[in-house]
Design an enzyme around this catalytic site. Structure first.
Site, PDB file in Angstrom:
ATOM      1  N   ASN A  42       0.852  -1.194   0.000  1.00 37.67           N
ATOM      2  CA  ASN A  42       0.000   0.000   0.000  1.00 37.67           C
ATOM      3  C   ASN A  42       0.887   1.243   0.000  1.00 37.67           C
ATOM      4  OD1 ASN A  42       0.612  -0.813   2.697  1.00 37.67           O
ATOM      5  ND2 ASN A  42      -0.999   0.494   3.510  1.00 37.67           N
ATOM      6  N   GLU A  44       0.365   5.234   0.622  1.00 42.15           N
ATOM      7  CA  GLU A  44      -0.572   6.272   1.077  1.00 42.15           C
ATOM      8  C   GLU A  44      -0.155   7.651   0.578  1.00 42.15           C
ATOM      9  OE1 GLU A  44      -1.098   5.709   5.322  1.00 42.15           O
ATOM     10  OE2 GLU A  44      -2.256   3.881   4.954  1.00 42.15           O
ATOM     11  N   GLU A  55      -2.914  -4.827  -2.969  1.00 42.30           N
ATOM     12  CA  GLU A  55      -3.388  -5.759  -4.002  1.00 42.30           C
ATOM     13  C   GLU A  55      -3.430  -5.088  -5.368  1.00 42.30           C
ATOM     14  OE1 GLU A  55      -4.690  -4.980  -1.092  1.00 42.30           O
ATOM     15  OE2 GLU A  55      -5.902  -6.587  -0.239  1.00 42.30           O
ATOM     16  N   CYS A  90     -10.044  -5.135   0.414  1.00 43.94           N
ATOM     17  CA  CYS A  90     -11.197  -4.237   0.411  1.00 43.94           C
ATOM     18  C   CYS A  90     -12.073  -4.512  -0.820  1.00 43.94           C
ATOM     19  CB  CYS A  90     -10.744  -2.779   0.439  1.00 43.94           C
ATOM     20  SG  CYS A  90     -10.152  -2.157  -1.149  1.00 43.94           S
TER      21      CYS A  90
HETATM   22  N1  THU Z   1      -5.285  -1.444   2.431  1.00 42.09           N
HETATM   23  C1  THU Z   1      -4.703  -2.289   1.535  1.00 42.09           C
HETATM   24  O1  THU Z   1      -3.540  -2.118   1.164  1.00 42.09           O
HETATM   25  N2  THU Z   1      -5.440  -3.317   1.064  1.00 42.09           N
HETATM   26  C2  THU Z   1      -6.750  -3.542   1.378  1.00 42.09           C
HETATM   27  O2  THU Z   1      -7.379  -4.381   0.749  1.00 42.09           O
HETATM   28  C3  THU Z   1      -7.359  -2.812   2.467  1.00 42.09           C
HETATM   29  C4  THU Z   1      -6.651  -1.576   2.881  1.00 42.09           C
HETATM   30  C5  THU Z   1      -4.502  -0.321   2.935  1.00 42.09           C
HETATM   31  C6  THU Z   1      -4.980   1.025   2.459  1.00 42.09           C
HETATM   32  C7  THU Z   1      -4.496   1.938   3.569  1.00 42.09           C
HETATM   33  O3  THU Z   1      -3.186   2.373   3.261  1.00 42.09           O
HETATM   34  C8  THU Z   1      -4.453   1.059   4.809  1.00 42.09           C
HETATM   35  O4  THU Z   1      -4.560  -0.280   4.346  1.00 42.09           O
HETATM   36  C9  THU Z   1      -5.564   1.331   5.803  1.00 42.09           C
HETATM   37  O5  THU Z   1      -6.798   1.278   5.207  1.00 42.09           O
END
Ligand code: THU
Length: 133
Positions: A42, A44, A55, A90
């Site tokens: 991830n 941000e 993902e 998610c």
């Molecule tokens: N996040 C993911 O990388 N994958 C998911 O399927 C759910 C959420 C990350 C996004 C964000 O940086 C952190 O988790 C908190 O939501």
């Protein structure tokens, strides 16, 4: 490529997550049918909404590289990179998976101490909307 190697790659990707806002570090390892693995983490952003999940990072890297056939993805995550339980994808990431993968695509959720749960995409995203619709 066995599941143990895929777990190792997802854990390694998790360490490279850029998550200064939520603190949740997430890693993914996407296995293509030709055996290639794409890692994702991830990433941000100060403006929040540009954030991309682990993902999708893995999928978009793979698709950009010309890959279209995927066998499985392993996903792990936790606060400050400490895994305390499973970290399910998610809804947006499930939909992106469905764009390129059939209902039987395998999703491994990695838990504490390299434990894992094996699911199919159709279990995570039943009655899905896709290209066929
Ligand atoms: N996040 C993911 O990388 N994958 C998911 O399927 C759910 C959420 C990350 C996004 C964000 O940086 C952190 O988790 C908190 O939501």
């Amino acid at each position: 490529m066995n599941i143990e190697e895929l777990i190792t790659q997802a854990l390694e990707a998790m360490d490279r997550a850029y998550a200064p806002y939520s603190g949740y570090k997430v890693g993914a390892a996407l296995l293509c049918k030709d055996g290639t693995v794409y890692q994702g983490c991830n990433i941000e952003n100060a403006a929040y909404s540009p954030t991309v999940c682990a993902e999708r990072t893995a999928f978009f890297r793979a698709v950009c590289d010309g890959q279209r056939d995927f066998a499985a993805i392993a996903v792990c995550g936790g606060k400050n990179g400490v895994i305390t339980g499973f970290f399910p994808p998610c809804g947006v990431c499930r939909q992106v998976m469905r764009e390129f993968c059939a209902d039987d695509f395998t999703v491994y959720l990695i838990g504490k101490d390299r434990t894992y749960q094996r699911l199919t995409l159709s279990e995570l995203l039943p009655f899905s909307f896709s290209l066929e619709d």
